[in-house]
Design a protein around this motif. Sequence first.
Motif, PDB file in Angstrom:
ATOM      1  N   THR A  28       0.828  -1.207   0.000  1.00 48.50           N
ATOM      2  CA  THR A  28       0.000   0.000   0.000  1.00 48.50           C
ATOM      3  C   THR A  28       0.859   1.253   0.000  1.00 48.50           C
ATOM      4  OG1 THR A  28      -1.763  -1.166   1.182  1.00 48.50           O
ATOM      5  CG2 THR A  28      -1.811   1.250   1.232  1.00 48.50           C
ATOM      6  N   LEU A  29       1.888   1.257   0.837  1.00 47.13           N
ATOM      7  CA  LEU A  29       2.779   2.412   0.892  1.00 47.13           C
ATOM      8  C   LEU A  29       3.540   2.589  -0.415  1.00 47.13           C
ATOM      9  CD1 LEU A  29       4.210   2.067   4.524  1.00 47.13           C
ATOM     10  CD2 LEU A  29       2.454   3.650   3.700  1.00 47.13           C
ATOM     11  N   GLU A  30       3.950   1.478  -1.025  1.00 47.59           N
ATOM     12  CA  GLU A  30       4.636   1.588  -2.312  1.00 47.59           C
ATOM     13  C   GLU A  30       3.703   2.163  -3.379  1.00 47.59           C
ATOM     14  OE1 GLU A  30       6.041  -2.269  -3.221  1.00 47.59           O
ATOM     15  OE2 GLU A  30       7.742  -2.205  -1.821  1.00 47.59           O
ATOM     16  N   GLY A  31       2.446   1.704  -3.383  1.00 51.30           N
ATOM     17  CA  GLY A  31       1.488   2.223  -4.352  1.00 51.30           C
ATOM     18  C   GLY A  31       1.253   3.716  -4.186  1.00 51.30           C
ATOM     19  N   TRP A  32       1.039   4.140  -2.936  1.00 52.04           N
ATOM     20  CA  TRP A  32       0.840   5.569  -2.683  1.00 52.04           C
ATOM     21  C   TRP A  32       2.101   6.371  -2.983  1.00 52.04           C
ATOM     22  CZ3 TRP A  32      -3.292   8.302  -2.489  1.00 52.04           C
ATOM     23  CH2 TRP A  32      -4.498   7.727  -2.101  1.00 52.04           C
ATOM     24  N   GLY A  33       3.252   5.740  -2.808  1.00 49.47           N
ATOM     25  CA  GLY A  33       4.492   6.436  -3.143  1.00 49.47           C
ATOM     26  C   GLY A  33       4.584   6.764  -4.623  1.00 49.47           C
ATOM     27  N   PHE A  34       4.036   5.857  -5.457  1.00 46.32           N
ATOM     28  CA  PHE A  34       4.052   6.101  -6.893  1.00 46.32           C
ATOM     29  C   PHE A  34       3.010   7.141  -7.307  1.00 46.32           C
ATOM     30  CE2 PHE A  34       6.179   1.893  -7.087  1.00 46.32           C
ATOM     31  CZ  PHE A  34       7.274   2.251  -7.859  1.00 46.32           C
ATOM     32  N   VAL A  35       1.828   7.087  -6.702  1.00 46.55           N
ATOM     33  CA  VAL A  35       0.746   7.971  -7.159  1.00 46.55           C
ATOM     34  C   VAL A  35       0.693   9.284  -6.394  1.00 46.55           C
ATOM     35  CG1 VAL A  35      -0.623   5.958  -7.818  1.00 46.55           C
ATOM     36  CG2 VAL A  35      -1.000   6.995  -5.581  1.00 46.55           C
ATOM     37  N   ALA A  38       1.670  12.610  -8.449  1.00 41.29           N
ATOM     38  CA  ALA A  38       0.635  12.989  -9.416  1.00 41.29           C
ATOM     39  C   ALA A  38      -0.633  13.447  -8.716  1.00 41.29           C
ATOM     40  CB  ALA A  38       0.331  11.814 -10.341  1.00 41.29           C
ATOM     41  N   THR A  39      -0.971  12.783  -7.600  1.00 41.99           N
ATOM     42  CA  THR A  39      -2.169  13.175  -6.852  1.00 41.99           C
ATOM     43  C   THR A  39      -2.048  14.591  -6.316  1.00 41.99           C
ATOM     44  OG1 THR A  39      -2.540  10.862  -6.210  1.00 41.99           O
ATOM     45  CG2 THR A  39      -3.672  12.561  -4.931  1.00 41.99           C
ATOM     46  N   LEU A  40      -0.875  14.926  -5.787  1.00 46.74           N
ATOM     47  CA  LEU A  40      -0.664  16.278  -5.271  1.00 46.74           C
ATOM     48  C   LEU A  40      -0.749  17.318  -6.386  1.00 46.74           C
ATOM     49  CD1 LEU A  40       2.269  15.648  -2.748  1.00 46.74           C
ATOM     50  CD2 LEU A  40      -0.151  16.040  -2.234  1.00 46.74           C
ATOM     51  N   ILE A  41      -0.234  16.971  -7.570  1.00 45.74           N
ATOM     52  CA  ILE A  41      -0.310  17.909  -8.698  1.00 45.74           C
ATOM     53  C   ILE A  41      -1.761  18.127  -9.112  1.00 45.74           C
ATOM     54  CG2 ILE A  41       0.273  18.217 -11.131  1.00 45.74           C
ATOM     55  CD1 ILE A  41       2.912  16.805 -10.567  1.00 45.74           C
ATOM     56  N   VAL A  42      -2.535  17.018  -9.188  1.00 43.68           N
ATOM     57  CA  VAL A  42      -3.943  17.136  -9.568  1.00 43.68           C
ATOM     58  C   VAL A  42      -4.711  17.959  -8.547  1.00 43.68           C
ATOM     59  CG1 VAL A  42      -6.074  15.842  -9.900  1.00 43.68           C
ATOM     60  CG2 VAL A  42      -3.951  15.015 -10.914  1.00 43.68           C
TER      61      VAL A  42
END
Length: 312
Positions: A28-35, A38-42
């Motif tokens: 889960t942490l790895e997944g959130w690390g990737f997204v 981009a999430t913060l930019i959006v």
Amino acid sequence: MSASSTVRAPHVEVDRRRSRRRRSLRLTLEGWGFVAPATLIVLGLSIFPAVWSFFLSLERWDGFSDPQPVGLGNYAYAVGDADLAAAVAHTFLYTLLFVPASIVLGLLLAVALNRRIRFIGLYRTAIFVPFVASAAATGILTTYLFSPQFGLLNNVLRRLGLPQQGWLEDPRQAMVVIAIMSLWGSAAFTTVIFLAALQDVPAELVEAATIDGATRWQAFRHVTVPQLAPVTLFATVWQVIQALQLFDLVYTTTRGGPLNATQTVVYYLWNAAFRRTQFGYGSAVAWTLFAVTLVVTLAIVLYARRARIEAF
């Protein structure tokens, strides 16, 4: 089984559960690390400006002087704004012209491309190219085709001895031209959607209808079209939203003219905010448009649920 192994079994199970939880947490942490980037930019480019524009819609601000709180004054002014009412009428007309035509044209093109013929992959790719073309390119093409002085269509009419048309310079024809050029690009989207849906229609249903004596048209109308109802509803909602937000093609061709005949709601709020520096009023118009779009979308979704069309 010995007593020691019986005692160790619960501990082994507990260790396995802890290991699974740690592995799940790590993934889960790895997944959130990737997204996360981009999430913060959006969020930074969409949520924050939207919230800021809402508070801005409650003020009168020209971008330079101090903001003046006006409450719902901008919204009240928008209700009685004759220019905004005209822009709403133009947008409504464009929606009536564009949405049904894009759905019907997309379905017809999808049916034509849903065949096993030579170079079908090339044809399917070519039909999607206009969708990825920029608004600037579409605007240049529109000007080249529909210019009253040197446009291709008027040259054809001249050669045929037919009366030439004003096209983009005629207030009665300009919005029709905008709708036609919008179809050139947007129909590709509905074509791809319908093409994917047609390939999921069970062939057994069509064959059964044919065996029962139905013609190809009857099988298409009574078997294939009902199977496409969810996709048709989704495409309709999408195209309605796109129609209500029309801006780029108007900006690159007519700039709202002639005589404001092609001034849509989005172009009007852009003009109010960035030309007349009425940022508060422009934000109020934008939020009003958002509310109208939301209501229209919810109405279509509720209709779909009552009709038991599983499109969403």
